[in-house]
Design a protein around this motif. Structure first.
Motif, mmCIF file in Angstrom:
data_model
loop_
_atom_site.group_PDB
_atom_site.id
_atom_site.type_symbol
_atom_site.label_atom_id
_atom_site.label_comp_id
_atom_site.label_asym_id
_atom_site.label_seq_id
_atom_site.Cartn_x
_atom_site.Cartn_y
_atom_site.Cartn_z
ATOM 1 N N GLU A 110 0.888 -1.160 0.000
ATOM 2 C CA GLU A 110 0.000 0.000 0.000
ATOM 3 C C GLU A 110 0.922 1.204 0.000
ATOM 4 O O GLU A 110 1.685 1.405 0.942
ATOM 5 C CB GLU A 110 -0.871 -0.027 1.255
ATOM 6 C CG GLU A 110 -1.991 0.985 1.207
ATOM 7 C CD GLU A 110 -2.897 0.849 2.409
ATOM 8 O OE1 GLU A 110 -3.717 -0.068 2.423
ATOM 9 O OE2 GLU A 110 -2.736 1.650 3.345
ATOM 10 N N TYR A 136 4.681 8.675 -2.412
ATOM 11 C CA TYR A 136 5.762 9.481 -1.830
ATOM 12 C C TYR A 136 5.992 9.146 -0.353
ATOM 13 O O TYR A 136 6.871 9.676 0.282
ATOM 14 C CB TYR A 136 5.461 10.974 -1.993
ATOM 15 C CG TYR A 136 5.208 11.312 -3.428
ATOM 16 C CD1 TYR A 136 6.269 11.471 -4.310
ATOM 17 C CD2 TYR A 136 3.920 11.417 -3.923
ATOM 18 C CE1 TYR A 136 6.051 11.747 -5.643
ATOM 19 C CE2 TYR A 136 3.696 11.689 -5.258
ATOM 20 C CZ TYR A 136 4.761 11.856 -6.118
ATOM 21 O OH TYR A 136 4.559 12.119 -7.441
ATOM 22 N N ASP A 137 5.135 8.291 0.184
ATOM 23 C CA ASP A 137 5.328 7.873 1.577
ATOM 24 C C ASP A 137 6.044 6.527 1.609
ATOM 25 O O ASP A 137 6.520 6.041 0.589
ATOM 26 C CB ASP A 137 3.960 7.782 2.275
ATOM 27 C CG ASP A 137 2.970 6.931 1.489
ATOM 28 O OD1 ASP A 137 3.262 6.651 0.311
ATOM 29 O OD2 ASP A 137 1.939 6.538 2.041
ATOM 30 N N ASN A 169 -3.931 -5.951 -2.724
ATOM 31 C CA ASN A 169 -4.288 -5.080 -3.853
ATOM 32 C C ASN A 169 -5.062 -5.857 -4.918
ATOM 33 O O ASN A 169 -6.040 -5.359 -5.480
ATOM 34 C CB ASN A 169 -3.033 -4.480 -4.491
ATOM 35 C CG ASN A 169 -2.481 -3.335 -3.666
ATOM 36 O OD1 ASN A 169 -3.218 -2.682 -2.930
ATOM 37 N ND2 ASN A 169 -1.178 -3.110 -3.760
ATOM 38 N N TYR A 223 -8.551 -6.699 -3.635
ATOM 39 C CA TYR A 223 -9.404 -5.507 -3.705
ATOM 40 C C TYR A 223 -9.830 -5.255 -5.159
ATOM 41 O O TYR A 223 -10.979 -4.931 -5.444
ATOM 42 C CB TYR A 223 -8.643 -4.302 -3.148
ATOM 43 C CG TYR A 223 -9.448 -3.031 -3.144
ATOM 44 C CD1 TYR A 223 -10.306 -2.738 -2.090
ATOM 45 C CD2 TYR A 223 -9.362 -2.117 -4.182
ATOM 46 C CE1 TYR A 223 -11.070 -1.574 -2.084
ATOM 47 C CE2 TYR A 223 -10.109 -0.959 -4.190
ATOM 48 C CZ TYR A 223 -10.960 -0.685 -3.138
ATOM 49 O OH TYR A 223 -11.703 0.454 -3.149
ATOM 50 N N TYR A 253 -3.528 5.292 -14.511
ATOM 51 C CA TYR A 253 -3.045 6.668 -14.309
ATOM 52 C C TYR A 253 -3.893 7.384 -13.255
ATOM 53 O O TYR A 253 -3.374 8.037 -12.357
ATOM 54 C CB TYR A 253 -3.098 7.422 -15.645
ATOM 55 C CG TYR A 253 -2.928 8.911 -15.506
ATOM 56 C CD1 TYR A 253 -1.664 9.478 -15.420
ATOM 57 C CD2 TYR A 253 -4.038 9.752 -15.428
ATOM 58 C CE1 TYR A 253 -1.505 10.847 -15.268
ATOM 59 C CE2 TYR A 253 -3.886 11.113 -15.276
ATOM 60 C CZ TYR A 253 -2.625 11.655 -15.197
ATOM 61 O OH TYR A 253 -2.473 13.002 -15.041
ATOM 62 N N ASP A 298 -5.837 6.206 -10.868
ATOM 63 C CA ASP A 298 -5.640 5.693 -9.505
ATOM 64 C C ASP A 298 -4.316 6.173 -8.918
ATOM 65 O O ASP A 298 -4.233 6.510 -7.741
ATOM 66 C CB ASP A 298 -5.677 4.155 -9.503
ATOM 67 C CG ASP A 298 -7.091 3.627 -9.625
ATOM 68 O OD1 ASP A 298 -8.031 4.385 -9.343
ATOM 69 O OD2 ASP A 298 -7.264 2.458 -10.012
ATOM 70 N N PHE A 306 -2.236 8.877 -9.879
ATOM 71 C CA PHE A 306 -1.948 10.301 -9.706
ATOM 72 C C PHE A 306 -3.111 11.101 -9.136
ATOM 73 O O PHE A 306 -2.890 12.124 -8.499
ATOM 74 C CB PHE A 306 -1.486 10.895 -11.043
ATOM 75 C CG PHE A 306 -0.169 10.330 -11.483
ATOM 76 C CD1 PHE A 306 1.011 10.742 -10.882
ATOM 77 C CD2 PHE A 306 -0.099 9.355 -12.447
ATOM 78 C CE1 PHE A 306 2.229 10.207 -11.257
ATOM 79 C CE2 PHE A 306 1.111 8.801 -12.837
ATOM 80 C CZ PHE A 306 2.281 9.229 -12.237
ATOM 81 N N GLY A 343 -5.839 9.378 -7.443
ATOM 82 C CA GLY A 343 -6.255 8.668 -6.230
ATOM 83 C C GLY A 343 -5.115 8.441 -5.261
ATOM 84 O O GLY A 343 -5.333 8.011 -4.138
ATOM 85 N N LYS A 344 -3.890 8.743 -5.688
ATOM 86 C CA LYS A 344 -2.697 8.506 -4.859
ATOM 87 C C LYS A 344 -2.632 7.058 -4.375
ATOM 88 O O LYS A 344 -2.358 6.788 -3.210
ATOM 89 C CB LYS A 344 -2.669 9.468 -3.679
ATOM 90 C CG LYS A 344 -2.215 10.849 -4.063
ATOM 91 C CD LYS A 344 -1.807 11.613 -2.859
ATOM 92 C CE LYS A 344 -1.104 12.873 -3.248
ATOM 93 N NZ LYS A 344 -0.695 13.635 -2.103
ATOM 94 N N LEU A 345 -2.956 6.140 -5.269
ATOM 95 C CA LEU A 345 -2.897 4.713 -4.941
ATOM 96 C C LEU A 345 -1.817 4.095 -5.835
ATOM 97 O O LEU A 345 -2.102 3.312 -6.726
ATOM 98 C CB LEU A 345 -4.255 4.052 -5.200
ATOM 99 C CG LEU A 345 -5.459 4.679 -4.487
ATOM 100 C CD1 LEU A 345 -6.770 4.135 -5.045
ATOM 101 C CD2 LEU A 345 -5.382 4.401 -2.994
#
Lengths: 446, 301
Positions: free
Chosen positions: B45, B49-50, B59, B62, B255, B257, B259, B261-263
């Motif tokens: 997950e 950037y984290d 994943n 889901y 793309y 999700d 950029f 959705g940050k997923l």
């Protein structure tokens, strides 16, 4: 190959990649103040040293020029501090910014949205301004009440709001008059709103003309619910713990659904891209837009186009949506005191100077906001300023979207359900199913 | 018996390895590492950037069982491939056959049909946005002028994807040029022999032209399938995946999700699914290609 040649080739093959690697690692630091971003931030000494503060915005070149013209006055008043602009187009701004923060190359101050603040702040990537703010209460008291709340994470102040975006309804005064309708005023009701859109709709010459152009989403319909005494769709602006479909929410959704079914407003899949062009041509009776649209109307709409702006209608009590854009700094800044001075100037003097020239939004800092309202009066639209001031002073503010990181997983449930319900292809029970699934996403993110 | 390692042999090996070192480094850094790391990130997950958090196959679970946008995306992608690939091939071949003649000004026609391919796709797509605009767009204006009802184009789940396929056909010139080169490589003596035998034109097309250009047809088919599975610009510019996921092709969803959705971890898992789909389609097409592809050097069809 003789021994000497072999040695030379070997040395060359070893040195070449090393040289390449060194070249690849070099050349940094062009971003300004953070070339040694990993080093601990030293406190600003009192020495008269030259400090460069880098500033990144997503504004247009025209707006950036005005900002930097104002910053020249700041530099004159603060010798030793220079401000360098890093212009970045709005397109994919968040992606570029996140990359810069991750690489520790982010500028000292960058423009940001509230969702980015909460996201980056939660990861400890932003500078905590609590200490400076605590020492500067006079300045901090200058903001509109409540606007700083969503810029806190716990007890940390991770940024300052700059501009507030409000949302309401732009309307064409002539079309209202032609339809024999009274112009909408602050405090108008949803009954009046739906009756107006009915009378403004037509199908002349085979072209469907809707009375109201908008794409109301669950957050927008939530205003109806709250105004009617029901539960909000999301229970918090910055960190919702659940979503609720109240009976009042269903009632609001049904009213929009009927308006779509009867051709009073556009269907949920309608392409709204060119609505403002049609509005300028005098063909649109009412449309839901952000207040920044007014700046373009003031400058480019035909002189004979008479338009007005009014907040959302009410059922019983006022409920509004607004969100903020503002300024943040990465946790690794080198000269916090100099950066704080620039931040203060941006929020107060800069906006007070720039907004009268480009009235895009009210400032979160009250004295600068009054400059914006004055500019609207000068442009002949005092009603716009009054409506925005009314929105900003609302006691009930609702979120405009999910600001948290789990929003990416929650939105597909809305996209999959909402247009079908609004378009009459699915019944209202699907809204509860949608809410259940979103609540599961929220629970799994805890 | 193992050959004895002499110092000369060792030096030769070292020299050899040194010469291929840049390639090995390049492959490792730009191919192997991204490939392996993307396998890892697909199991995490990760917001991009984290710090990634290992979640195993969550994943994928889901994706297949919960994500309301995944199966509509798969449906839309297959629908798009099945509509766009055959129609592009047929139209490209049709135009190529028409333009494979020695008529005065034929080069101008070839240029005109190829021209839309030269224009950047974003510019073309933006133009089509205006054409499809529901109230004042050219498409509906033409329909009204003909006394027909308005088309819903990009605003209806039923018509949005076919409308996007239609835009793609406007850029069929690239395929047409490849077909044209294939047609011009067909030996003239075959046509002359057919003419002498009095074969009608449709028989010539069916029994000479088509078999002779099957390698080109096969190449176009493979490229078309891969290109269609990776379509992105059309969706990004024209519909943003809507309405109601009806045009949310898998490549666009990846793309979106990542950029929006940050997923990032999740979208990398989707990349692997897309990779597997393309791989399967390509392998199946290759496996059965010998049934319809004719190579002059190979007598066994």
């Amino acid at each position: 190959m003789n021994r000497r040649t072999y040695k030379n080739v070997t040395a060359f093959m070893v040195i070449l990649p090393m040289a390449g690697a060194l070249v690849g690692c070099g050349g940094s630091g062009s971003g300004g103040g953070n070339s040694n971003a990993n080093a601990p931030a030293p406190a600003d000494s009192g020495k008269a040293q030259s400090v460069e503060v880098t500033l990144m915005t997503w504004e247009s070149a025209e707006m950036n020029n005005k900002i930097m013209a104002s910053m020249q006055k700041f530099e004159q008043d603060n010798p030793g501090i220079t401000v360098k602009l890093i212009p970045t187009p709005l397109d994919n701004y968040g992606v570029k910014l996140n990359g810069m923060i991750a690489a520790k190359k982010a500028p000292d101050i960058f423009m940001t949205g509230n969702d980015m603040v909460l996201d980056n702040g939660a990861q400890g990537l932003l500078y905590d301004w609590s200490q400076q703010a605590g020492n500067d209460q006079t300045f901090m008291n200058g903001f509109y009440p409540g606007v700083l709340d969503s810029w806190h994470i716990g007890d940390k102040l991770v940024g300052l709001p700059g501009l507030l975006n409000t949302y309401g309804i732009f309307y064409n005064k002539k079309l209202f008059k032609d339809a024999g309708l009274a112009e909408p005023k602050i405090g108008w009701t949803y009954d009046e709103f739906f009756a107006d859109m009915q009378k403004l709709s037509s199908k002349k010459g085979g072209v469907q003309q809707y009375g109201y152009y908008a794409a109301p989403d669950p957050f927008n319909v939530s205003l109806y619910s709250v105004s009617a005494g029901g539960a909000p769709f999301a229970d918090s602006i910055s960190n919702p713990t659940k979503v609720t479909i109240s009976p009042q929410f269903i009632e609001g959704a049904d009213r929009y659904k009927d308006a779509v079914k009867n051709g009073y407003m556009n269907p949920p899949t309608y392409d709204l891209t060119n609505v403002m062009s049609s509005f300028k041509e005098g063909k649109v009776g009412m449309t839901y837009q952000g207040q920044w649209v007014a700046d373009d109307l003031i400058r480019t709409a035909p002189k004979d186009l008479e338009w007005g702006f009014v907040p959302q209608p009410v059922v019983q009590s006022q409920a509004e949506i607004y969100d903020a854009v503002g300024w943040c700094s990465p946790a690794s800044i080198q000269h916090p005191d100099a950066v704080w001075k620039v931040l203060k100037y941006l929020d107060s003097s800069m906006y007070a100077e720039v907004l009268p020239q480009t009235p895009v939004a009210p400032a979160a800092y009250k004295t600068s906001a009054s400059a914006y309202f004055d500019a609207l009066k000068t442009a002949g639209h005092p009603d716009l300023g009054e409506a925005i001031d009314h929105i900003l002073n609302s006691k009930n503010i609702q979120p405009i979207r999910f600001l948290t990181t789990w929003g990416g997983k929650a939105y597909p449930f809305i996209t999959a359900t909402w247009p079908n319900v609004m378009g009459g292809k699915a019944d209202d029970s699907q809204l509860n199913t949608m809410a259940d699934k979103i609540n599961k996403v929220i629970q799994s993110a805890k | 018996m193992e050959q004895k390692r002499t110092p000369k042999m060792v030096r030769t090996w070292i020299k050899g390895y040194l010469f291929i070192l840049p390639s090995i480094v390049g492959f490792s850094v730009f191919v192997a590492y991204p490939l392996l790391s993307s396998m890892y990130y697909a199991l995490t997950e990760w917001g991009g950037y984290d710090r990634p958090r290992f979640v195993g196959f969550a994943n994928f679970k889901y994706m297949f069982t919960v994500d309301p946008a995944f199966w509509p995306s798969i449906r839309a992608t297959f629908y798009f491939v099945l509509m766009s690939v055959p129609s592009s091939l047929v139209l490209g071949l049709f135009l190529a056959v028409l333009l494979n003649r020695s008529l005065p000004g034929i080069k101008w026609f070839r240029t005109i049909f190829y021209l839309p391919t030269v224009v950047p796709s974003i510019a073309t797509l933006t133009l089509w946005l205006f054409i499809y605009q529901p109230q004042y767009g050219l498409a509906n204006s033409v329909l009204r002028a003909l006394g027909l009802p308005d088309g819903t184009w990009l605003t209806s789940e039923m018509t949005a994807l076919p409308s996007i396929v239609l835009v793609g056909l406007w850029q069929v010139g690239a395929g047409m040029i490849i077909f044209l080169s294939g047609l011009q490589a067909v030996p003239k003596d075959m046509y002359e022999a057919a003419d002498v035998d009095g074969a009608p034109r449709w028989r010539i097309l069916l029994h000479i032209t088509l078999p002779m250009i099957t390698p080109i047809l096969f190449l176009q088919l493979i490229l078309g399938i891969i290109g269609a599975f990776q379509a992105f610009n059309q969706v990004q510019v024209l519909t943003g995946g809507g309405p109601n996921f009806s045009t949310s092709l898998l490549n666009f969803k990846i793309y979106d999700d990542a950029f929006n959705g940050k997923l990032f971890g999740y979208s990398i898992a989707e990349v692997w699914v897309l990779f597997c789909i393309i791989m399967i389609f390509t392998l199946v097409t290759y496996r059965y290609s010998n049934r319809f592809v004719y190579y002059e050097s190979d007598n066994s069809r």
